[in-house]
Design an enzyme around this catalytic site. Structure first.
Site, PDB file in Angstrom:
ATOM      1  N   ASN A 158       0.835  -1.194   0.000  1.00 51.15           N
ATOM      2  CA  ASN A 158       0.000   0.000   0.000  1.00 51.15           C
ATOM      3  C   ASN A 158       0.876   1.254   0.000  1.00 51.15           C
ATOM      4  OD1 ASN A 158      -2.677   1.395   0.494  1.00 51.15           O
ATOM      5  ND2 ASN A 158      -1.488   2.174   2.220  1.00 51.15           N
ATOM      6  N   GLU A 159       0.664   2.103  -0.977  1.00 48.20           N
ATOM      7  CA  GLU A 159       1.294   3.417  -1.055  1.00 48.20           C
ATOM      8  C   GLU A 159       2.798   3.408  -0.772  1.00 48.20           C
ATOM      9  OE1 GLU A 159      -1.003   6.033   1.461  1.00 48.20           O
ATOM     10  OE2 GLU A 159      -2.621   6.144  -0.006  1.00 48.20           O
TER      11      GLU A 159
HETATM   12  C1  BGC Z   1      -3.606   5.198   3.847  1.00 44.76           C
HETATM   13  C2  BGC Z   1      -4.513   4.916   5.028  1.00 44.76           C
HETATM   14  C3  BGC Z   1      -4.843   6.208   5.740  1.00 44.76           C
HETATM   15  C4  BGC Z   1      -5.560   7.113   4.774  1.00 44.76           C
HETATM   16  C5  BGC Z   1      -6.075   8.402   5.353  1.00 44.76           C
HETATM   17  C6  BGC Z   1      -3.941   6.440   3.082  1.00 44.76           C
HETATM   18  O1  BGC Z   1      -2.777   7.109   2.799  1.00 44.76           O
HETATM   19  O2  BGC Z   1      -3.514   4.080   3.006  1.00 44.76           O
HETATM   20  O3  BGC Z   1      -3.877   3.988   5.869  1.00 44.76           O
HETATM   21  O4  BGC Z   1      -5.580   5.998   6.910  1.00 44.76           O
HETATM   22  O5  BGC Z   1      -4.702   7.415   3.706  1.00 44.76           O
HETATM   23  O6  BGC Z   1      -5.057   9.272   5.729  1.00 44.76           O
END
Ligand code: BGC
Length: 435
Positions: A158-159
């Site tokens: 993720n990201e």
């Molecule tokens: C992430 C989440 C985070 C959300 C809100 C995203 O960057 O994957 O884990 O809670 O943004 O900030």
């Protein structure tokens, strides 16, 4: 009123991540990070929303609202508590969870790494450790074998851009909190190799599964003076990772806002020189990080800009801009919106955000871009990393004393869109779908 129909088979879902909802994730680097003296975190994650034990009811609840997909993550720190030691009870836990999700009628969309690392890997340097990509691959193989043909959608990491920028350049107070370009570069190399190895392993084990990564993308806007800064920041945070996704089955797009940089025109040539020269760059990067820190702490915006709890500009249509950009970089590649949402205490704002975001998304689908789903962040109010429980992103609220869940009107609103595949909008002037 206009009714907008979405394609048949569209994925409609909501998302969570293990550390933010499960509770008691004691073997993870974040757990330690939250509890250390002087931690940048507002509060520790603690029991979170007890999703580790309540996943079955939670899945039923999401399905009852109308969703067909649930995105969640498997926690590496639980599955591999010590290097090379895989805990069969934890693997079984996630098998049971996937079965409960499917049993509720939801498609499981499984993320294999959502920010947290096992503490033992963090002690080796995290994503900078030379062995990290191979270790990640080995963990992913174990999970994929255990879950077998129950899962058709995988996100490896993720990201990765946020992990690198937030943790290794120190921009968001994420672990390990290093602040140098060398550390960032090594982490980026580890993340890219980790993604590639995991993707290839998953495809080898499950050739029909769809495997990709999810990317944090912003709508970037600047005047001429700010253009080099925007181009530089976008490369650093986005392009480096998007370019590594050539062989992925889909691109996961996660967009929360628009970022604007306005600088006097005279700065432009100077900035280009600075950004092209490595020694000067070393000076420029901390400035960029500090700017990002100001945004992350809610101090951005400028006069007249409507902000969310996070301090981001309220800009639901940013999603259409990022989907268009991703589609330009990878023409024809399937796109899934894997996160889009906002933190607000006023749920009517969430309904507006969803409605405007989906109307803008509908337009890009109408223009022929291959968008296959919309997964909202987040299913529940949960642990927002450094900001703790103060940010409310959920379609469903949670009383953390009783762990009682309360569906918000926005949860019903999006659930109904999911159930019918249709969004009705007022033909307000300026609405993206009103033309
Ligand atoms: C992430 C989440 C985070 C959300 C809100 C995203 O960057 O994957 O884990 O809670 O943004 O900030």
């Amino acid at each position: 009123m206009t009714e907008l129909a979405f394609p048949p088979g569209f994925l409609w879902g909501a998302a969570t991540a293990a550390h933010q909802v499960e509770g008691d994730n004691g073997n993870s680097d974040w757990w330690k990070w939250e509890l250390q003296p002087g931690s940048p975190c507002r509060e520790p994650s603690g029991r979170a929303i007890d999703h580790y034990r309540r996943y079955a009811e939670d899945s039923q609840l999401l399905a009852s609202l109308g969703f067909n997909t649930y995105r969640f993550s498997v926690e590496w720190a639980r599955v591999e508590p010590a290097p090379g030691e895989f805990d069969p009870a934890q693997l079984d836990h996630y098998v049971r969870m996937v079965e409960a999700v499917r049993g509720a009628g939801l498609i499981p969309f499984v993320t294999l790494n959502h920010f947290t690392l096992p503490q033992w890997l963090a002690a080796m340097g995290g994503w900078r450790a030379p062995g990290a990509p191979a270790l990640f691959e080995a963990y992913c193989r174990r999970v994929a074998v255990a879950l077998g043909d129950r899962v058709d959608w995988y996100c490896t990491i993720n990201e990765p851009g946020v992990v690198a920028f937030g943790g290794y350049l120190g921009a968001f107070g994420f672990p390990p909190g290093t602040r140098d370009l060398g550390s960032w570069k090594r982490a980026v190399a580890g993340l890219l190799a980790g993604h590639t190895r995991a993707r290839d392993a998953l495809k080898e084990l499950r050739p029909t599964a769809r495997v990709g990564a999810t990317h944090s993308l912003q709508e970037w806007e600047s005047n001429a003076g700010g253009r080099p800064a925007i181009e530089f920041a976008r490369r650093l945070n986005e392009d480096v990772f998007l370019e590594a996704c050539d062989r992925d089955d889909f691109l996961g797009i996660q967009t929360y806002t628009r970022v604007r940089v306005e600088l006097p025109a005279v700065v432009e040539p100077l900035l280009r020189v600075v950004l092209a020269a490595p020694p000067l760059l070393r000076l420029a990067v901390p400035l960029l990080v500090r700017r990002q820190e100001r945004r992350a702490s809610g101090a951005s915006g400028g006069p007249g800009v409507r902000l969310t709890q996070m301090g981001y500009e309220f800009r639901p249509e940013a999603l259409a801009a990022t989907v268009r950009r991703a589609a330009t970089l990878h023409p024809g590649k399937p796109i899934v919106v894997t996160e889009h949402g906002l933190a607000t205490a006023d749920d009517t704002e969430r309904i507006e955000f969803i409605s405007r975001g989906l109307a803008a998304l509908h337009q890009v689908i109408g223009a022929g871009l291959p968008v296959q789903g919309y997964i909202h962040w987040s299913a529940f109010d949960n642990f927002e990393w450094v900001r703790g429980y103060s940010m409310t992103f959920g379609l469903i609220g949670v009383d953390r004393t009783t762990q009682e869940r309360t569906v918000k009107p926005s949860g019903r609103f999006l659930g109904e869109i999911a159930r019918t595949g249709r969004l009705t909008i007022a033909n307000a002037p300026g609405h993206p779908a009103a033309g």
